[in-house]
Design a protein around this motif. Structure first.
Motif, PDB file in Angstrom:
ATOM      1  N   GLN A 180       0.806  -1.212   0.000  1.00  0.00           N
ATOM      2  CA  GLN A 180       0.000   0.000   0.000  1.00  0.00           C
ATOM      3  C   GLN A 180       0.843   1.267   0.000  1.00  0.00           C
ATOM      4  OE1 GLN A 180      -2.674  -0.426   3.322  1.00  0.00           O
ATOM      5  NE2 GLN A 180      -4.036  -1.820   2.213  1.00  0.00           N
ATOM      6  N   ALA A 181       2.024   1.213   0.614  1.00  0.00           N
ATOM      7  CA  ALA A 181       2.874   2.402   0.670  1.00  0.00           C
ATOM      8  C   ALA A 181       3.720   2.575  -0.590  1.00  0.00           C
ATOM      9  CB  ALA A 181       3.792   2.326   1.889  1.00  0.00           C
ATOM     10  N   GLY A 182       3.719   1.592  -1.460  1.00  0.00           N
ATOM     11  CA  GLY A 182       4.497   1.708  -2.689  1.00  0.00           C
ATOM     12  C   GLY A 182       5.962   1.358  -2.548  1.00  0.00           C
ATOM     13  N   LEU A 183       6.345   0.719  -1.431  1.00  0.00           N
ATOM     14  CA  LEU A 183       7.748   0.354  -1.247  1.00  0.00           C
ATOM     15  C   LEU A 183       8.221  -0.620  -2.317  1.00  0.00           C
ATOM     16  CD1 LEU A 183       7.850  -0.094   2.636  1.00  0.00           C
ATOM     17  CD2 LEU A 183       8.654   1.850   1.314  1.00  0.00           C
ATOM     18  N   ALA A 184       7.374  -1.584  -2.650  1.00  0.00           N
ATOM     19  CA  ALA A 184       7.749  -2.545  -3.684  1.00  0.00           C
ATOM     20  C   ALA A 184       7.843  -1.878  -5.055  1.00  0.00           C
ATOM     21  CB  ALA A 184       6.738  -3.686  -3.732  1.00  0.00           C
ATOM     22  N   HIS A 185       7.002  -0.879  -5.283  1.00  0.00           N
ATOM     23  CA  HIS A 185       7.074  -0.133  -6.542  1.00  0.00           C
ATOM     24  C   HIS A 185       8.406   0.609  -6.643  1.00  0.00           C
ATOM     25  CE1 HIS A 185       2.732  -0.858  -6.292  1.00  0.00           C
ATOM     26  NE2 HIS A 185       2.686  -0.633  -7.598  1.00  0.00           N
ATOM     27  N   ASP A 186       8.834   1.214  -5.528  1.00  0.00           N
ATOM     28  CA  ASP A 186      10.129   1.889  -5.522  1.00  0.00           C
ATOM     29  C   ASP A 186      11.255   0.894  -5.807  1.00  0.00           C
ATOM     30  OD1 ASP A 186       8.833   4.210  -4.872  1.00  0.00           O
ATOM     31  OD2 ASP A 186       9.517   4.289  -2.790  1.00  0.00           O
ATOM     32  N   ALA A 187      11.242  -0.220  -5.097  1.00  0.00           N
ATOM     33  CA  ALA A 187      12.293  -1.220  -5.274  1.00  0.00           C
ATOM     34  C   ALA A 187      12.356  -1.712  -6.711  1.00  0.00           C
ATOM     35  CB  ALA A 187      12.068  -2.392  -4.318  1.00  0.00           C
ATOM     36  N   THR A 188      11.199  -1.931  -7.310  1.00  0.00           N
ATOM     37  CA  THR A 188      11.150  -2.466  -8.668  1.00  0.00           C
ATOM     38  C   THR A 188      11.536  -1.423  -9.704  1.00  0.00           C
ATOM     39  OG1 THR A 188       9.424  -4.038  -8.035  1.00  0.00           O
ATOM     40  CG2 THR A 188       9.634  -3.548 -10.382  1.00  0.00           C
ATOM     41  N   ALA A 189      10.974  -0.230  -9.602  1.00  0.00           N
ATOM     42  CA  ALA A 189      11.237   0.804 -10.605  1.00  0.00           C
ATOM     43  C   ALA A 189      12.705   1.230 -10.608  1.00  0.00           C
ATOM     44  CB  ALA A 189      10.341   2.010 -10.356  1.00  0.00           C
ATOM     45  N   LEU A 190      13.306   1.381  -9.444  1.00  0.00           N
ATOM     46  CA  LEU A 190      14.698   1.810  -9.392  1.00  0.00           C
ATOM     47  C   LEU A 190      15.645   0.707  -9.857  1.00  0.00           C
ATOM     48  CD1 LEU A 190      14.645   3.883  -6.079  1.00  0.00           C
ATOM     49  CD2 LEU A 190      14.792   4.736  -8.423  1.00  0.00           C
ATOM     50  N   ALA A 191      15.317  -0.540  -9.565  1.00  0.00           N
ATOM     51  CA  ALA A 191      16.132  -1.648 -10.082  1.00  0.00           C
ATOM     52  C   ALA A 191      16.019  -1.733 -11.601  1.00  0.00           C
ATOM     53  CB  ALA A 191      15.697  -2.965  -9.444  1.00  0.00           C
ATOM     54  N   ASP A 192      14.796  -1.626 -12.122  1.00  0.00           N
ATOM     55  CA  ASP A 192      14.600  -1.678 -13.574  1.00  0.00           C
ATOM     56  C   ASP A 192      15.374  -0.565 -14.272  1.00  0.00           C
ATOM     57  OD1 ASP A 192      12.947  -3.873 -13.441  1.00  0.00           O
ATOM     58  OD2 ASP A 192      11.085  -2.742 -13.611  1.00  0.00           O
ATOM     59  N   ARG A 193      15.376   0.608 -13.669  1.00  0.00           N
ATOM     60  CA  ARG A 193      16.062   1.735 -14.292  1.00  0.00           C
ATOM     61  C   ARG A 193      17.575   1.492 -14.364  1.00  0.00           C
ATOM     62  NH1 ARG A 193      20.095   5.551 -14.520  1.00  0.00           N
ATOM     63  NH2 ARG A 193      19.363   7.260 -15.816  1.00  0.00           N
ATOM     64  N   LEU A 194      18.162   0.965 -13.290  1.00  0.00           N
ATOM     65  CA  LEU A 194      19.600   0.687 -13.297  1.00  0.00           C
ATOM     66  C   LEU A 194      19.927  -0.403 -14.309  1.00  0.00           C
ATOM     67  CD1 LEU A 194      22.438   1.087 -12.259  1.00  0.00           C
ATOM     68  CD2 LEU A 194      21.895  -0.384 -10.313  1.00  0.00           C
ATOM     69  N   GLU A 195      19.090  -1.428 -14.402  1.00  0.00           N
ATOM     70  CA  GLU A 195      19.324  -2.482 -15.388  1.00  0.00           C
ATOM     71  C   GLU A 195      19.299  -1.923 -16.808  1.00  0.00           C
ATOM     72  OE1 GLU A 195      16.891  -5.977 -14.921  1.00  0.00           O
ATOM     73  OE2 GLU A 195      16.943  -5.790 -12.743  1.00  0.00           O
ATOM     74  N   ARG A 196      18.347  -1.047 -17.106  1.00  0.00           N
ATOM     75  CA  ARG A 196      18.279  -0.443 -18.439  1.00  0.00           C
ATOM     76  C   ARG A 196      19.527   0.376 -18.740  1.00  0.00           C
ATOM     77  NH1 ARG A 196      12.933   0.668 -16.949  1.00  0.00           N
ATOM     78  NH2 ARG A 196      13.444   2.873 -16.605  1.00  0.00           N
ATOM     79  N   THR A 197      19.951   1.155 -17.770  1.00  0.00           N
ATOM     80  CA  THR A 197      21.140   1.981 -17.961  1.00  0.00           C
ATOM     81  C   THR A 197      22.360   1.116 -18.232  1.00  0.00           C
ATOM     82  OG1 THR A 197      20.270   3.713 -16.532  1.00  0.00           O
ATOM     83  CG2 THR A 197      22.638   3.697 -16.888  1.00  0.00           C
ATOM     84  N   LEU A 198      22.504   0.037 -17.480  1.00  0.00           N
ATOM     85  CA  LEU A 198      23.643  -0.858 -17.655  1.00  0.00           C
ATOM     86  C   LEU A 198      23.630  -1.477 -19.045  1.00  0.00           C
ATOM     87  CD1 LEU A 198      26.082  -2.284 -16.399  1.00  0.00           C
ATOM     88  CD2 LEU A 198      24.519  -4.036 -15.539  1.00  0.00           C
ATOM     89  N   ARG A 199      22.483  -1.930 -19.499  1.00  0.00           N
ATOM     90  CA  ARG A 199      22.398  -2.561 -20.823  1.00  0.00           C
ATOM     91  C   ARG A 199      22.640  -1.551 -21.944  1.00  0.00           C
ATOM     92  NH1 ARG A 199      18.104  -5.921 -18.136  1.00  0.00           N
ATOM     93  NH2 ARG A 199      18.959  -8.042 -18.120  1.00  0.00           N
ATOM     94  N   GLU A 200      22.146  -0.332 -21.771  1.00  0.00           N
ATOM     95  CA  GLU A 200      22.412   0.699 -22.769  1.00  0.00           C
ATOM     96  C   GLU A 200      23.902   0.987 -22.871  1.00  0.00           C
ATOM     97  OE1 GLU A 200      20.088   3.935 -21.373  1.00  0.00           O
ATOM     98  OE2 GLU A 200      18.174   3.091 -22.054  1.00  0.00           O
ATOM     99  N   ALA A 201      24.577   1.032 -21.746  1.00  0.00           N
ATOM    100  CA  ALA A 201      26.015   1.280 -21.752  1.00  0.00           C
ATOM    101  C   ALA A 201      26.774   0.127 -22.384  1.00  0.00           C
ATOM    102  CB  ALA A 201      26.510   1.516 -20.324  1.00  0.00           C
ATOM    103  N   LEU A 202      26.306  -1.100 -22.174  1.00  0.00           N
ATOM    104  CA  LEU A 202      26.970  -2.258 -22.778  1.00  0.00           C
ATOM    105  C   LEU A 202      26.785  -2.283 -24.292  1.00  0.00           C
ATOM    106  CD1 LEU A 202      26.071  -5.049 -20.210  1.00  0.00           C
ATOM    107  CD2 LEU A 202      28.324  -4.113 -20.660  1.00  0.00           C
TER     108      LEU A 202
END
Length: 244
Positions: A214-236
């Motif tokens: 309800q507080a969106g903690l899981a949304h934060d964990a997921t969205a920030l992880a997804d963003r770092l993964e995208r950045t890493l793949r773009e750099a690769l």
């Protein structure tokens, strides 16, 4: 005569190609590094503000499809992995090795939640990463509360009291297209300790009604992880010349 001329052209063409290949080899041009080779060095060639931007926006990244914004509270000095994880998680990750550990901590726009984002650069190859991923998947290691990552608590910030007791949700992703493990761990900014921890994957299930969901903690964990993964793949995917 026409046949003889064709044969001569074929021999000449083959000789030119062979000569060009030989010249290339003699020139000593280095082979293009593999994604794994590049992945192990990106931690010191990609600017920290690209891996962990000072501000982030996520369209429909919050509960109910709401937009979500975060600001960075601090970036940890890049380190090795000694003492960086709980013993059980350290043992689970050990087969992949550790080249570098990068971490940053964010808060949401309302200063209600704090989330640490981590990038573990491993020392193994594709087979080792696949084996690690299979071990996490088969044993559901990413859902075990004794395998939650440590938070990073930047001193003098809203997250200064973000310790192990404040961990409420987390995500651990073992990549197989890069020598990396991406993780997040999140909690409430008021440092409360009475929230039963729940993996992000569970808190995002339809009908989840926990405090984490309800507080969106899981949304934060997921969205920030997804963003770092995208950045890493773009750099690769970028050529060395394109990497800033």
């Amino acid at each position: 005569m026409r046949t003889a001329a064709s044969a001569a052209c074929l021999v000449l063409g083959t000789g030119l190609v062979a000569g060009a290949l030989a010249a290339h080899a003699l020139a000593g041009d280095p082979p293009e590094p593999s994604p794994y080779e590049r992945g192990r060095s990106l931690w010191h060639s990609v600017p920290v503000d690209r891996l962990f931007p000072p501000a982030l926006h996520g369209d429909a990244a919050g509960p109910g499809g709401a937009d979500r914004d975060w600001r960075r509270l601090g970036v940890a000095p890049d380190t090795g992995c000694a003492g960086a994880f709980d013993p059980a998680l350290a043992r689970a990750l050990a087969p992949a090795g550790c080249t570098r550990l990068l971490r940053a901590t964010y808060t949401d726009a309302t200063a209600t939640t704090v989330t640490t984002v981590g990038l573990l650069v491993t020392g193994t190859g594709p087979a080792g990463m696949r084996a690690l991923r299979d071990r996490f998947d088969d044993g559901h290691l990413d859902r075990r509360t004794d395998l939650m990552p440590h938070p990073y608590a930047p001193p003098g910030t809203l997250a200064a009291r973000f310790g192990d007791a404040q961990r409420a949700s987390w995500r651990v992703t073992v990549l197989t297209d890069a020598p990396a493990v991406v993780y997040t761990v999140t909690g409430f900014a008021d440092a409360r300790t009475d929230t039963p921890p729940q993996p992000a994957s569970d808190a995002l299930l339809p009908g989840a009604a926990s405090a984490v969901a309800q507080a969106g903690l899981a949304h934060d964990a997921t969205a920030l992880a997804d963003r770092l993964e995208r950045t890493l793949r773009e750099a690769l995917r970028a050529t060395p010349e394109q990497t800033p």
